[in-house]
Design an enzyme around this catalytic site. Structure first.
Site, PDB file in Angstrom:
ATOM      1  N   LYS A  31       5.520  16.848  -5.913  1.00 15.29           N
ATOM      2  CA  LYS A  31       6.108  15.659  -5.276  1.00 15.29           C
ATOM      3  C   LYS A  31       7.327  16.032  -4.462  1.00 15.29           C
ATOM      4  O   LYS A  31       7.593  15.413  -3.440  1.00 15.29           O
ATOM      5  CB  LYS A  31       6.442  14.586  -6.322  1.00 15.29           C
ATOM      6  CG  LYS A  31       5.207  13.891  -6.840  1.00 15.29           C
ATOM      7  CD  LYS A  31       5.537  12.605  -7.532  1.00 15.29           C
ATOM      8  CE  LYS A  31       4.290  11.926  -8.053  1.00 15.29           C
ATOM      9  NZ  LYS A  31       4.571  10.804  -8.942  1.00 15.29           N
ATOM     10  N   LYS A  52      -6.787  17.741  -6.166  1.00 16.90           N
ATOM     11  CA  LYS A  52      -7.317  16.675  -7.030  1.00 16.90           C
ATOM     12  C   LYS A  52      -7.335  15.343  -6.286  1.00 16.90           C
ATOM     13  O   LYS A  52      -6.517  15.121  -5.386  1.00 16.90           O
ATOM     14  CB  LYS A  52      -6.539  16.611  -8.345  1.00 16.90           C
ATOM     15  CG  LYS A  52      -5.239  15.922  -8.242  1.00 16.90           C
ATOM     16  CD  LYS A  52      -4.612  15.690  -9.607  1.00 16.90           C
ATOM     17  CE  LYS A  52      -3.341  15.019  -9.333  1.00 16.90           C
ATOM     18  NZ  LYS A  52      -2.441  14.343  -9.749  1.00 16.90           N
ATOM     19  N   LYS A  55      -4.249   9.089  -4.782  1.00 16.01           N
ATOM     20  CA  LYS A  55      -3.957   7.969  -3.885  1.00 16.01           C
ATOM     21  C   LYS A  55      -3.224   8.448  -2.650  1.00 16.01           C
ATOM     22  O   LYS A  55      -3.304   7.840  -1.592  1.00 16.01           O
ATOM     23  CB  LYS A  55      -3.058   6.954  -4.617  1.00 16.01           C
ATOM     24  CG  LYS A  55      -3.743   6.278  -5.763  1.00 16.01           C
ATOM     25  CD  LYS A  55      -2.767   5.519  -6.637  1.00 16.01           C
ATOM     26  CE  LYS A  55      -2.589   6.217  -7.977  1.00 16.01           C
ATOM     27  NZ  LYS A  55      -2.324   5.338  -9.108  1.00 16.01           N
TER      28      LYS A  55
HETATM   29  P1  TYM Z   1      -0.971   8.386 -12.830  1.00 16.63           P
HETATM   30  O1  TYM Z   1      -0.569   6.976 -12.564  1.00 16.63           O
HETATM   31  O2  TYM Z   1      -0.822   9.384 -11.738  1.00 16.63           O
HETATM   32  O3  TYM Z   1      -2.478   8.448 -13.297  1.00 16.63           O
HETATM   33  C1  TYM Z   1      -2.986   7.663 -14.379  1.00 16.63           C
HETATM   34  C2  TYM Z   1      -3.979   8.495 -15.184  1.00 16.63           C
HETATM   35  O4  TYM Z   1      -5.045   8.943 -14.345  1.00 16.63           O
HETATM   36  C3  TYM Z   1      -5.228  10.355 -14.495  1.00 16.63           C
HETATM   37  N1  TYM Z   1      -5.695  10.930 -13.218  1.00 16.63           N
HETATM   38  C4  TYM Z   1      -6.788  11.681 -13.084  1.00 16.63           C
HETATM   39  N2  TYM Z   1      -7.721  12.095 -13.966  1.00 16.63           N
HETATM   40  C5  TYM Z   1      -8.739  12.845 -13.486  1.00 16.63           C
HETATM   41  N3  TYM Z   1      -8.863  13.226 -12.177  1.00 16.63           N
HETATM   42  C6  TYM Z   1      -7.951  12.829 -11.261  1.00 16.63           C
HETATM   43  N4  TYM Z   1      -8.087  13.189  -9.995  1.00 16.63           N
HETATM   44  C7  TYM Z   1      -6.856  12.023 -11.704  1.00 16.63           C
HETATM   45  N5  TYM Z   1      -5.787  11.479 -11.065  1.00 16.63           N
HETATM   46  C8  TYM Z   1      -5.092  10.812 -12.007  1.00 16.63           C
HETATM   47  C9  TYM Z   1      -3.847  10.873 -14.872  1.00 16.63           C
HETATM   48  O5  TYM Z   1      -3.928  12.123 -15.514  1.00 16.63           O
HETATM   49  C10 TYM Z   1      -3.333   9.770 -15.770  1.00 16.63           C
HETATM   50  O6  TYM Z   1      -3.777   9.963 -17.100  1.00 16.63           O
HETATM   51  N6  TYM Z   1       2.912  10.243 -15.426  1.00 16.63           N
HETATM   52  C11 TYM Z   1       1.696   9.468 -15.541  1.00 16.63           C
HETATM   53  C12 TYM Z   1       1.906   8.057 -16.061  1.00 16.63           C
HETATM   54  C13 TYM Z   1       2.630   7.972 -17.366  1.00 16.63           C
HETATM   55  C14 TYM Z   1       2.114   8.308 -18.647  1.00 16.63           C
HETATM   56  C15 TYM Z   1       3.154   8.011 -19.574  1.00 16.63           C
HETATM   57  C16 TYM Z   1       0.887   8.835 -19.088  1.00 16.63           C
HETATM   58  C17 TYM Z   1       3.906   7.511 -17.547  1.00 16.63           C
HETATM   59  N7  TYM Z   1       4.211   7.535 -18.882  1.00 16.63           N
HETATM   60  C18 TYM Z   1       2.992   8.241 -20.953  1.00 16.63           C
HETATM   61  C19 TYM Z   1       0.739   9.054 -20.458  1.00 16.63           C
HETATM   62  C20 TYM Z   1       1.768   8.767 -21.375  1.00 16.63           C
HETATM   63  C21 TYM Z   1       1.056   9.365 -14.144  1.00 16.63           C
HETATM   64  O7  TYM Z   1       1.699   9.573 -13.151  1.00 16.63           O
HETATM   65  O8  TYM Z   1      -0.231   8.923 -14.144  1.00 16.63           O
END
Ligand code: TYM
Length: 326
Positions: free
Chosen positions: A112, A193, A196
């Site tokens: 990022k 990967k 968005k």
């Molecule tokens: P975020 O919002 O980017 O994504 C949400 C979830 O989707 C999964 N994900 C994917 N899995 C497979 N292939 C992909 N291309 C892909 N893109 C996204 C992410 O691994 C995630 O599980 N930091 C976290 C949000 C968060 C969180 C937490 C997660 C905040 N606090 C506590 C677990 C526990 C995030 O940015 O997810």
């Protein structure tokens, strides 16, 4: 054994099939046998440039799509992170025991900061500490996520251990849980990967069948199977999607054709696009219906925050006592 589960998703405009296959599908399965907390993590989403006018809609839409995908407010506690102030309170306390060196090695931070070169803020750097606070506030032991989040869960485990050795046993061991499809790649560039932030890389859960077809037909593959050459990343990604969205015999048929060298990628894409569209249509329709019932959605989220807060308050009282904060 029933476990306490926590996971979160950022409200960044849309939810794609990577989020779904990596995380949300697991959440839906887990909620029947476990005590689950799922949060729309708006405090995380504001660590990169964003439009405050758009934020309320993004947060609402994230809740709607997750519920449409099967998260049930009667089974899981679903809430907006900023409605439970203890998340930031615990994050501050955990700040004081987290080495800066560990944070500077986080892949998501490095990616990022490359993407948003101007004005990297302290919030983006401390992001994983807030994530650790999210999980530890509920003393959750299982965190269903996609592969990109595993590093953050490992950090959470280390922070919990450090807290326990410094202030006394308080937090349990935390474990990530990965799905069968933990890393879905970008359709437009299978070396990255699905995300968005990469246009053309994703299919949103609310995309129309036409849009899904267009995205899949455009997806990057290769010139076809070659003897003694491993399968390319683009076609491997499409096979992964086929395994998730198509019936097993359809997947098997195309796999055999690939092995025999008779496969036509255009046919695989057409079939896959139809199967994805069929799987997503009920979610899209449920989201359209839920969006017409904002009171139900907001009431569920408020109730979720209320339930979450009763646990969060207890943990904070314990943590402050251990840290000598009277
Ligand atoms: P975020 O919002 O980017 O994504 C949400 C979830 O989707 C999964 N994900 C994917 N899995 C497979 N292939 C992909 N291309 C892909 N893109 C996204 C992410 O691994 C995630 O599980 N930091 C976290 C949000 C968060 C969180 C937490 C997660 C905040 N606090 C506590 C677990 C526990 C995030 O940015 O997810």
């Amino acid at each position: 054994m029933a476990r306490r589960v926590f996971s979160g998703i950022q409200p960044t405009g849309l939810v794609h099939i990577g989020n779904y296959l990596g995380a949300i599908k697991q959440w839906v399965d887990l909620q029947y046998d476990h005590e689950c907390f799922f949060s729309i993590v708006d405090y995380h989403a504001i660590t990169v440039p964003y439009d405050p006018k758009q934020m309320p809609k993004n947060t609402f839409d994230a809740a709607v799509v997750n519920m449409a995908a099967g998260l049930d407010p009667n089974k899981s506690t679903i809430f907006i992170q900023s409605h439970v102030p203890q998340h930031t309170e615990l994050a501050w306390l955990l700040n004081t025991i987290t080495p800066m060196g560990r944070l500077s090695h986080m892949t998501q931070f490095k990616e990022k900061s490359r993407m948003f070169r101007e004005g990297i803020n302290a919030g983006l750097f401390n992001y994983p500490i807030l994530q650790a606070a999210d999980i530890l506030l509920y003393k959750a032991t299982l965190v269903p996520v996609g592969e990109d989040q595993v590093q953050h869960i490992e950090l959470t485990r280390d922070i919990a251990r450090k807290f326990n050795t410094t202030f006394g046993e308080t937090f349990p061991e935390v474990e990530p849980r990965l799905s069968e499809a933990p890393r879905i790649m970008a359709l437009s560039d299978p070396t990255k990967k699905m995300s968005k932030s990469i246009p053309g890389s994703y299919i949103a859960l609310t995309d129309s069948p036409e849009k899904i077809k267009e995205q899949i037909m455009k997806s990057v593959t290769d010139s076809g199977p070659q003897k003694d050459v491993p399968m390319g990343a683009g076609i491997a990604n499409l096979f992964m999607l086929m395994q998730e969205f198509s019936p097993p015999d359809v997947y098997q048929r195309f796999r055999s054709q690939y092995d025999e060298g008779t496969i036509k990628y255009s046919e695989l894409k057409k079939t896959l696009a139809e199967d994805i569209a069929n799987a997503l249509t009920p979610i899209r329709e449920a989201a359209q219906n839920l969006a017409k019932r904002p009171d139900y959605v907001y009431d569920s989220l408020r109730e979720g925050a209320h339930k979450a807060q009763s646990i969060a308050k207890r943990t904070m009282a314990e943590v402050k006592l251990r840290m000598g904060l009277i």
